[in-house]
Write a protein that holds these residues in place. Structure first.
Motif, PDB file in Angstrom:
ATOM      1  N   GLY A 148       0.813  -1.213   0.000  1.00 38.54           N
ATOM      2  CA  GLY A 148       0.000   0.000   0.000  1.00 38.54           C
ATOM      3  C   GLY A 148       0.846   1.262   0.000  1.00 38.54           C
ATOM      4  N   GLY A 149       1.923   1.259   0.772  1.00 39.10           N
ATOM      5  CA  GLY A 149       2.797   2.428   0.811  1.00 39.10           C
ATOM      6  C   GLY A 149       3.484   2.682  -0.515  1.00 39.10           C
ATOM      7  N   GLU A 150       3.899   1.609  -1.190  1.00 40.21           N
ATOM      8  CA  GLU A 150       4.544   1.756  -2.496  1.00 40.21           C
ATOM      9  C   GLU A 150       3.557   2.280  -3.524  1.00 40.21           C
ATOM     10  OE1 GLU A 150       7.888  -1.808  -2.092  1.00 40.21           O
ATOM     11  OE2 GLU A 150       5.866  -2.268  -2.798  1.00 40.21           O
ATOM     12  N   GLN A 151       2.327   1.782  -3.480  1.00 39.20           N
ATOM     13  CA  GLN A 151       1.303   2.271  -4.404  1.00 39.20           C
ATOM     14  C   GLN A 151       1.000   3.745  -4.177  1.00 39.20           C
ATOM     15  OE1 GLN A 151      -2.105  -0.262  -3.940  1.00 39.20           O
ATOM     16  NE2 GLN A 151      -1.033  -2.100  -4.625  1.00 39.20           N
ATOM     17  N   LEU A 173      -3.581   8.920   3.521  1.00 41.85           N
ATOM     18  CA  LEU A 173      -2.928   8.043   4.491  1.00 41.85           C
ATOM     19  C   LEU A 173      -3.825   6.913   4.958  1.00 41.85           C
ATOM     20  CD1 LEU A 173      -1.234  10.804   6.692  1.00 41.85           C
ATOM     21  CD2 LEU A 173      -0.450   9.798   4.538  1.00 41.85           C
ATOM     22  N   LEU A 174      -5.061   6.888   4.469  1.00 36.79           N
ATOM     23  CA  LEU A 174      -6.022   5.894   4.911  1.00 36.79           C
ATOM     24  C   LEU A 174      -5.490   4.485   4.653  1.00 36.79           C
ATOM     25  CD1 LEU A 174      -8.889   6.212   6.120  1.00 36.79           C
ATOM     26  CD2 LEU A 174      -9.776   5.689   3.849  1.00 36.79           C
ATOM     27  N   SER A 175      -5.563   3.641   5.663  1.00 35.23           N
ATOM     28  CA  SER A 175      -5.175   2.225   5.592  1.00 35.23           C
ATOM     29  C   SER A 175      -3.668   2.003   5.520  1.00 35.23           C
ATOM     30  CB  SER A 175      -5.846   1.526   4.389  1.00 35.23           C
ATOM     31  OG  SER A 175      -7.252   1.630   4.468  1.00 35.23           O
ATOM     32  N   LEU A 176      -2.867   3.043   5.626  1.00 33.80           N
ATOM     33  CA  LEU A 176      -1.417   2.879   5.623  1.00 33.80           C
ATOM     34  C   LEU A 176      -0.907   2.763   7.054  1.00 33.80           C
ATOM     35  CD1 LEU A 176      -0.247   5.491   2.936  1.00 33.80           C
ATOM     36  CD2 LEU A 176      -0.814   3.067   2.624  1.00 33.80           C
ATOM     37  N   ASP A 177       0.156   1.984   7.246  1.00 39.07           N
ATOM     38  CA  ASP A 177       0.751   1.912   8.579  1.00 39.07           C
ATOM     39  C   ASP A 177       1.534   3.191   8.860  1.00 39.07           C
ATOM     40  OD1 ASP A 177       3.350   1.713   7.417  1.00 39.07           O
ATOM     41  OD2 ASP A 177       3.195  -0.469   7.329  1.00 39.07           O
ATOM     42  N   LEU A 178       1.977   3.355  10.107  1.00 40.66           N
ATOM     43  CA  LEU A 178       2.609   4.614  10.520  1.00 40.66           C
ATOM     44  C   LEU A 178       3.850   4.928   9.700  1.00 40.66           C
ATOM     45  CD1 LEU A 178       2.238   4.406  14.410  1.00 40.66           C
ATOM     46  CD2 LEU A 178       0.958   5.843  12.819  1.00 40.66           C
ATOM     47  N   ASN A 179       4.632   3.916   9.375  1.00 44.58           N
ATOM     48  CA  ASN A 179       5.855   4.141   8.616  1.00 44.58           C
ATOM     49  C   ASN A 179       5.538   4.662   7.217  1.00 44.58           C
ATOM     50  OD1 ASN A 179       8.760   3.947   8.185  1.00 44.58           O
ATOM     51  ND2 ASN A 179       8.271   2.225   6.836  1.00 44.58           N
ATOM     52  N   THR A 183       6.217   8.411   5.364  1.00 54.02           N
ATOM     53  CA  THR A 183       6.880   8.548   4.071  1.00 54.02           C
ATOM     54  C   THR A 183       6.080   9.415   3.118  1.00 54.02           C
ATOM     55  OG1 THR A 183       7.971   6.395   4.276  1.00 54.02           O
ATOM     56  CG2 THR A 183       7.741   7.283   2.061  1.00 54.02           C
ATOM     57  N   VAL A 184       4.765   9.164   3.026  1.00 50.25           N
ATOM     58  CA  VAL A 184       3.920   9.924   2.108  1.00 50.25           C
ATOM     59  C   VAL A 184       3.854  11.390   2.535  1.00 50.25           C
ATOM     60  CG1 VAL A 184       1.548  10.214   1.276  1.00 50.25           C
ATOM     61  CG2 VAL A 184       2.558   7.925   1.400  1.00 50.25           C
ATOM     62  N   VAL A 185       3.709  11.641   3.824  1.00 52.66           N
ATOM     63  CA  VAL A 185       3.654  13.019   4.319  1.00 52.66           C
ATOM     64  C   VAL A 185       4.952  13.751   4.014  1.00 52.66           C
ATOM     65  CG1 VAL A 185       3.597  14.423   6.413  1.00 52.66           C
ATOM     66  CG2 VAL A 185       1.926  12.602   6.097  1.00 52.66           C
ATOM     67  N   LEU A 200      -3.808  21.271   0.224  1.00 50.91           N
ATOM     68  CA  LEU A 200      -5.021  21.093   1.021  1.00 50.91           C
ATOM     69  C   LEU A 200      -5.138  19.605   1.307  1.00 50.91           C
ATOM     70  CD1 LEU A 200      -5.671  23.797  -0.782  1.00 50.91           C
ATOM     71  CD2 LEU A 200      -7.924  23.521   0.268  1.00 50.91           C
ATOM     72  N   PHE A 201      -5.092  19.256   2.588  1.00 52.80           N
ATOM     73  CA  PHE A 201      -4.925  17.870   3.015  1.00 52.80           C
ATOM     74  C   PHE A 201      -6.115  17.452   3.869  1.00 52.80           C
ATOM     75  CE2 PHE A 201      -3.173  14.255   5.168  1.00 52.80           C
ATOM     76  CZ  PHE A 201      -2.116  13.790   4.401  1.00 52.80           C
ATOM     77  N   VAL A 202      -7.000  16.640   3.303  1.00 55.32           N
ATOM     78  CA  VAL A 202      -8.157  16.126   4.029  1.00 55.32           C
ATOM     79  C   VAL A 202      -7.730  14.905   4.835  1.00 55.32           C
ATOM     80  CG1 VAL A 202     -10.377  14.960   3.771  1.00 55.32           C
ATOM     81  CG2 VAL A 202      -9.873  16.993   2.410  1.00 55.32           C
ATOM     82  N   THR A 203      -8.095  14.886   6.112  1.00 56.71           N
ATOM     83  CA  THR A 203      -7.724  13.762   6.962  1.00 56.71           C
ATOM     84  C   THR A 203      -8.667  13.676   8.148  1.00 56.71           C
ATOM     85  OG1 THR A 203      -5.914  12.783   8.253  1.00 56.71           O
ATOM     86  CG2 THR A 203      -6.090  15.175   8.288  1.00 56.71           C
ATOM     87  N   HIS A 204      -8.746  12.492   8.742  1.00 52.57           N
ATOM     88  CA  HIS A 204      -9.447  12.317  10.011  1.00 52.57           C
ATOM     89  C   HIS A 204      -8.459  12.330  11.169  1.00 52.57           C
ATOM     90  CE1 HIS A 204     -13.646  11.601   8.998  1.00 52.57           C
ATOM     91  NE2 HIS A 204     -13.254  10.901   7.961  1.00 52.57           N
TER      92      HIS A 204
END
Length: 280
Positions: A148-151, A173-179, A183-185, A200-204
């Motif tokens: 998921g992180g690579e995708q 970041l949904l469904s990604l682990d903390l690591n 990386t994405v952030v 503009l970053f939508v998040t829960h």
């Protein structure tokens, strides 16, 4: 403000008296907001409050019910190359034939009819984008074989293909682990710092982006608040927005927001933390 802003005369994004409604249901109304180049705006709110709809309005997909929205001083339009978009993470089936580089290539010429023509410049651009997000090693691997992180790295690369001045992130970041979240952030933050890209970053969950957030736009029940983290994530402000007791607890370098059940019996908690002194 955490980013070094470029000297540009017009804001990257401007909303004036912006309203979006579906029939009698008003998602949000009266939003006046300027987003400067290089600024990071975190969009928060419960499910159904209109966070994704705001991004759709900025993409030119959903027209406003009232008001105006501009990107770099011009009205938004669908397919605007000045606007990049990173969607929520959704995995690919293992039998999907597309390779990593094919997904990134779609950001360059995916809007055209038919199959992309062989093009040395486009291939070079794809290689450059893959390198920027650290995906060169799996450039020719099928999407369904990637984590998921690579995708999600590839979706960042795809969104940057046309050098956008505005980057819209819909819960990437949904469904990604903390690591992988980190990386994405970091990829997004590096982009906006190096190129003055407005985000503009939508998040829960504000925790992963708290350190780089310049402004918070909190939308709920047709209302909204816009301000800094210190102005919005307070007991008084959130209790007013939710029309119910909400407690904001600050303990050293942590911010914990606990939402009481509202009249519908739902909960909208947030938990946020940042390293002491990490907000720049």
């Amino acid at each position: 403000m955490s980013a070094v802003l470029t000297h540009r005369s017009r804001p990257a994004v401007r909303l004036r008296d912006a309203q979006l409604a579906y029939g009698d249901r008003v998602l949000w109304s009266g939003i006046d907001m300027d987003v400067a180049h290089g600024q990071f705006v975190t969009v928060l709110g419960p499910n159904g409050s209109g966070k994704t709809s705001l991004l759709r309005a900025l993409l030119g997909v959903t027209p406003l019910s009232r008001g105006a929205v501009e990107v770099n001083g011009r009205p938004v339009r669908r397919g605007d190359k000045r606007v990049g978009y990173i969607p929520q993470h959704r995995g690919y089936d293992t039998d999907v034939p597309l390779r990593a580089r094919d997904l990134v290539r779609l950001g360059i010429d995916g809007h055209r009819w038919g199959l992309p023509m062989p093009n040395r410049r486009a291939r070079s651009k794809v290689d450059e984008l893959l390198a920027q997000v650290g995906a060169t090693a799996y450039a020719d691997v099928a999407l369904g074989q990637l984590s998921g992180g690579e995708q999600q790295r590839l979706r960042v690369a795809q969104a940057l293909a046309n050098d956008p001045s505005v980057l819209l992130c819909d819960e990437p970041l949904l469904s990604l682990d903390l690591n992988h979240q980190r990386t994405v952030v970091e990829l997004i933050d590096e982009r906006r710092r190096a190129h003055g890209t407005a985000v503009l970053f939508v998040t829960h969950e504000i925790n992963p982006v708290l350190a780089m957030t310049d402004l918070v736009l909190y939308v709920i029940d047709g209302g909204f608040r816009l301000g800094t983290v210190e102005e919005i994530l307070t007991t008084e402000t959130l209790s007013e927005l939710y029309r119910a007791p909400v407690e904001v607890i600050r303990r050293g370098d942590r911010i914990i927001v606990v939402g009481a059940a509202d009249s519908a019996g739902t909960h909208h908690p947030h938990e946020a933390a940042a390293e002491s002194g990490s907000r720049r």
